[in-house]
Write an enzyme that holds these catalytic residues in place. Structure first.
Site, PDB file in Angstrom:
ATOM      1  N   GLY A   1       0.833  -1.198   0.000  1.00 36.29           N
ATOM      2  CA  GLY A   1       0.000   0.000   0.000  1.00 36.29           C
ATOM      3  C   GLY A   1       0.868   1.247   0.000  1.00 36.29           C
ATOM      4  O   GLY A   1       2.044   1.213   0.389  1.00 36.29           O
ATOM      5  N   CYS A   2       0.293   2.360  -0.416  1.00 32.65           N
ATOM      6  CA  CYS A   2       1.081   3.597  -0.550  1.00 32.65           C
ATOM      7  C   CYS A   2       1.577   4.101   0.807  1.00 32.65           C
ATOM      8  O   CYS A   2       2.774   4.378   0.982  1.00 32.65           O
ATOM      9  CB  CYS A   2       0.290   4.668  -1.282  1.00 32.65           C
ATOM     10  SG  CYS A   2      -1.339   5.037  -0.575  1.00 32.65           S
ATOM     11  N   HIS A   3       0.678   4.212   1.790  1.00 33.14           N
ATOM     12  CA  HIS A   3       1.103   4.652   3.123  1.00 33.14           C
ATOM     13  C   HIS A   3       2.070   3.639   3.736  1.00 33.14           C
ATOM     14  O   HIS A   3       3.064   4.014   4.367  1.00 33.14           O
ATOM     15  CB  HIS A   3      -0.099   4.807   4.054  1.00 33.14           C
ATOM     16  CG  HIS A   3      -1.116   5.804   3.610  1.00 33.14           C
ATOM     17  ND1 HIS A   3      -0.871   7.169   3.582  1.00 33.14           N
ATOM     18  CD2 HIS A   3      -2.398   5.643   3.195  1.00 33.14           C
ATOM     19  CE1 HIS A   3      -1.956   7.801   3.163  1.00 33.14           C
ATOM     20  NE2 HIS A   3      -2.894   6.903   2.930  1.00 33.14           N
ATOM     21  N   ALA A   4       1.768   2.364   3.545  1.00 36.96           N
ATOM     22  CA  ALA A   4       2.605   1.320   4.119  1.00 36.96           C
ATOM     23  C   ALA A   4       4.007   1.349   3.519  1.00 36.96           C
ATOM     24  O   ALA A   4       4.993   1.114   4.223  1.00 36.96           O
ATOM     25  CB  ALA A   4       1.963  -0.042   3.902  1.00 36.96           C
TER      26      ALA A   4
END
Length: 312
Positions: free
Chosen positions: A115-118
């Site tokens: 994921g992008c935030h991850a």
């Protein structure tokens, strides 16, 4: 050699961007489904099993259904959904994670795209946990601001329609403290608990910056210089991860962090700001690039034994 690639969910934001990355490549044949057959399981199964690499750009439940349709042992599935990011038998699609990750991606037939935030959080915390600078048991918090494209087609339409004053300001969300990236943020950093995470969507199309605050009093014997050195050692030679100087002078001179500085790239910037008592760790990336489609193409290139930066 030409490789066949199918994108299941090719009309979504991530799927469209993957098509853009691959459309001009002479070594890739893109398989496409007829619009009226997009929900036809038999046709989807035919294309999934005809592909050397199948990207899944689907909601979680649909991604699981798609995986069940794949019976060709030679098809490599790269899932951009949240469905398999901590699932046994799936390889996390972050080549820079740790030594051996690239080898794992080369041999894997099931790859889960981060994921992008991850991606930003893992890029910041994994090197420090591995180096013993951040204890696995340390409670950690993180705040991330991202462009509205991360919300998909419906959110993009809402922002681009205009006329809604609520969308003119940044908007914190996932306030139930159960954001879907939390399991992978814990699993792939080595932390004992998921962070207290506050994502914020801003009134701009794309770009993402995630920050992690730390008190040096929580890290006995650790200095900002040691943190900086750990990043430089972990990411030495990485073409897509750039460790900026400690207390980056350009950022401090202007007084503002440009969240969009890595747009249209597959790059992550790592920044460390510090005073005598506190640290602020920041990772910056394009949420549609290294935070989504760029990472997926990078993983594909690695799996196929190609230059991992091809087309990026």
């Amino acid at each position: 050699m030409t490789y066949t690639v199918y994108v299941d969910g090719q009309e979504g934001t991530t799927g469209l961007r993957i098509h853009e990355y691959l459309a001009g490549r002479g070594d890739v044949e893109l398989l496409k489904i007829a619009p009226d057959l997009r929900k036809d399981a038999a046709e989807r199964a035919r294309l999934l099993n005809a592909a050397d690499v199948a990207f899944l750009c689907l909601p979680d439940a649909a991604a699981r259904e798609a995986v069940a349709l794949v019976n060709n042992p030679n098809t490599c599935v790269i899932d951009a959904s949240t469905a398999h990011r901590t699932a046994p038998g799936w390889t996390y699609g972050f080549p820079e994670l740790a030594p051996g990750q690239r080898d794992a991606l080369r041999s894997a037939k099931r790859i889960t795209n981060p994921g992008c935030h991850a991606t930003a959080f893992v890029a910041l915390l994994r090197p420090l946990v591995d180096a013993g600078l951040v204890p696995a048991a340390l409670p950690v918090s993180a705040t991330s601001i991202t462009g509205y494209s991360g919300g998909g087609k419906k959110m993009i339409e809402q922002y681009e329609a205009g006329g809604n004053p609520e969308l003119a300001a940044p908007r914190p969300y996932a306030l139930g403290l159960a954001h879907k990236h939390l399991p992978e943020m814990k699993a792939h950093t080595g932390l004992a608990a998921a962070p207290l995470f506050v994502p914020v969507v801003g009134p701009f199309y794309k770009g993402l910056a995630l920050s992690v605050p730390l008190h040096l009093s929580q890290l006995p014997g650790v200095t900002p210089e040691a943190i900086q050195a750990a990043y430089e050692a972990h990411y030495a030679g990485e073409r897509f991860i750039r460790v900026l100087p400690l207390r980056d002078s350009a950022t401090l001179e202007h007084g503002f962090l440009d969240v969009q500085a890595n747009n249209e790239s597959n790059r992550i910037d790592i920044l460390v700001f510090a005073n005598g008592e506190q640290l602020l760790l920041v990772a910056r990336l394009d949420n549609l690039g290294k935070g989504a489609s760029g990472a997926a193409v990078q993983a594909m290139n690695l799996h196929l034994g190609l230059d991992e930066g091809l087309g990026l």
